[in-house]
Motif scaffolding. Structure first.
Motif, short mmCIF file in Angstrom:
data_model
loop_
_atom_site.label_atom_id
_atom_site.label_comp_id
_atom_site.label_asym_id
_atom_site.label_seq_id
_atom_site.Cartn_x
_atom_site.Cartn_y
_atom_site.Cartn_z
N TYR A 135 50.17 39.45 43.00
CA TYR A 135 50.08 38.55 44.35
C TYR A 135 48.66 38.19 44.49
O TYR A 135 48.15 36.98 45.12
N ALA A 136 47.83 39.02 44.29
CA ALA A 136 46.35 38.50 44.42
C ALA A 136 45.81 37.77 43.44
O ALA A 136 45.03 36.88 43.90
N ASP A 138 38.91 39.76 50.19
CA ASP A 138 40.08 40.81 49.85
C ASP A 138 41.22 40.31 50.07
O ASP A 138 41.81 39.89 51.25
N ILE A 139 42.16 40.48 49.07
CA ILE A 139 43.45 39.99 49.19
C ILE A 139 44.56 41.26 49.14
O ILE A 139 44.41 41.89 48.11
N SER A 140 45.36 41.51 49.93
CA SER A 140 46.18 42.54 50.21
C SER A 140 47.73 42.16 50.32
O SER A 140 47.89 41.26 51.24
N ALA A 176 52.19 36.43 55.70
CA ALA A 176 51.68 35.95 54.45
C ALA A 176 51.46 34.54 54.33
O ALA A 176 52.23 33.69 54.78
N ARG A 188 41.90 31.06 47.06
CA ARG A 188 41.59 31.88 48.23
C ARG A 188 40.48 33.10 47.81
O ARG A 188 40.64 33.65 46.94
N ASP A 238 49.06 41.10 54.13
CA ASP A 238 49.64 39.68 54.32
C ASP A 238 51.10 39.92 54.97
O ASP A 238 51.30 38.94 55.62
N GLN A 292 47.01 34.15 44.51
CA GLN A 292 46.10 33.95 45.87
C GLN A 292 45.00 33.32 45.36
O GLN A 292 44.26 32.28 45.91
N GLU A 293 44.15 34.04 44.43
CA GLU A 293 42.85 33.75 43.86
C GLU A 293 42.81 32.45 43.13
O GLU A 293 42.21 31.42 43.19
#
Length: 228
Positions: A196-197, A208-210, A219, A205, A214, A200-201
């Motif tokens: 998922y991270a 910190d992506i969690s 989300a 994005r 989300d 998103q990157e």
């Protein structure tokens, strides 16, 4: 109703029984009679049908020098001159009652003279001077048999059943299974979170992506793939 086994003899004591409200009934019997039973039961020598008379009320007994009247543990007793007696020495014209019945005893002068040749020992006793249980009814009490010398062996104590405990290997196996399940869940979550991270990157994005945060906070939409 009064009955008596009568005998004929020139030498006989006379007994007169008077039931209240009835005529006097005279009786005679031979002087050598050892005992004459008096009572309401039909197996007596003199039967007196009166409620105050017990089944076997008393006995008239021949002793040296005369006769005595002995109570047989009756309900209403025998009395001499209003005194309750256990044994009465019979004499001419004594005021005697058997229960509520008048009892008269008479000997002629000739009979008295013959009895005077015998030595008479007084037997009279008041009811209070003797036991309530008459001698005729006393029976020897059976002796208790001695107990045999029995040696008993004490019972052996029974060992208490030991509780069954689960083996430690079973506990360890359970904990190991639970640990594997937790580890699998964590590994799955870590893989999903990394995937998922990365997505998103790639979509631009930052920070910190969690996946968990989300999902909790809502989300952001994932970028759509361009159609080829």
């Amino acid at each position: 109703m009064v009955k008596f086994w009568k005998q004929t003899s020139l030498f006989m004591p006379r007994v007169s029984i008077t039931i209240p409200g009835k005529n006097s009934q005279p009786y005679r019997f031979q002087l050598d009679r050892k005992k004459v039973s008096i009572g309401r039961s039909s197996d007596n020598d003199i039967i007196i049908d009166c409620p105050s008379i017990s089944s076997t009320h008393c006995t008239m007994e021949r002793v040296e020098g005369g006769y005595i009247l002995r109570d047989r543990n009756s309900t209403n007793g025998i009395t001499l001159d209003e005194d309750e007696m256990a044994i009465i020495d019979l004499r001419n014209d004594s005021e005697i009652r058997v229960g509520d019945v008048e009892f008269a005893y008479t000997l002629s002068d000739e009979e008295l003279d013959d009895l005077d040749e015998e030595e008479f020992v007084p037997h009279a006793k008041k009811a209070s001077e003797v036991s309530d249980e008459p001698e005729v009814d006393k029976k020897p009490k059976p002796k208790k048999k001695p107990k045999a010398n029995v040696v008993t062996t004490p019972a052996r104590p029974v060992a208490a059943a030991q509780p069954v405990l689960a083996s430690s290997s079973e506990d360890n196996g359970f904990l190991y299974t639970v640990g594997l399940l937790v580890c699998g869940v964590l590994a799955l979550y870590a893989g999903m979170n990394n995937s998922y991270a990365n997505k998103q990157e790639n979509a631009g994005r930052k920070g910190d992506i969690s996946l968990f945060n989300d999902i909790k906070d809502g989300a952001p939409p994932l970028p759509k793939k361009e159609e080829e």
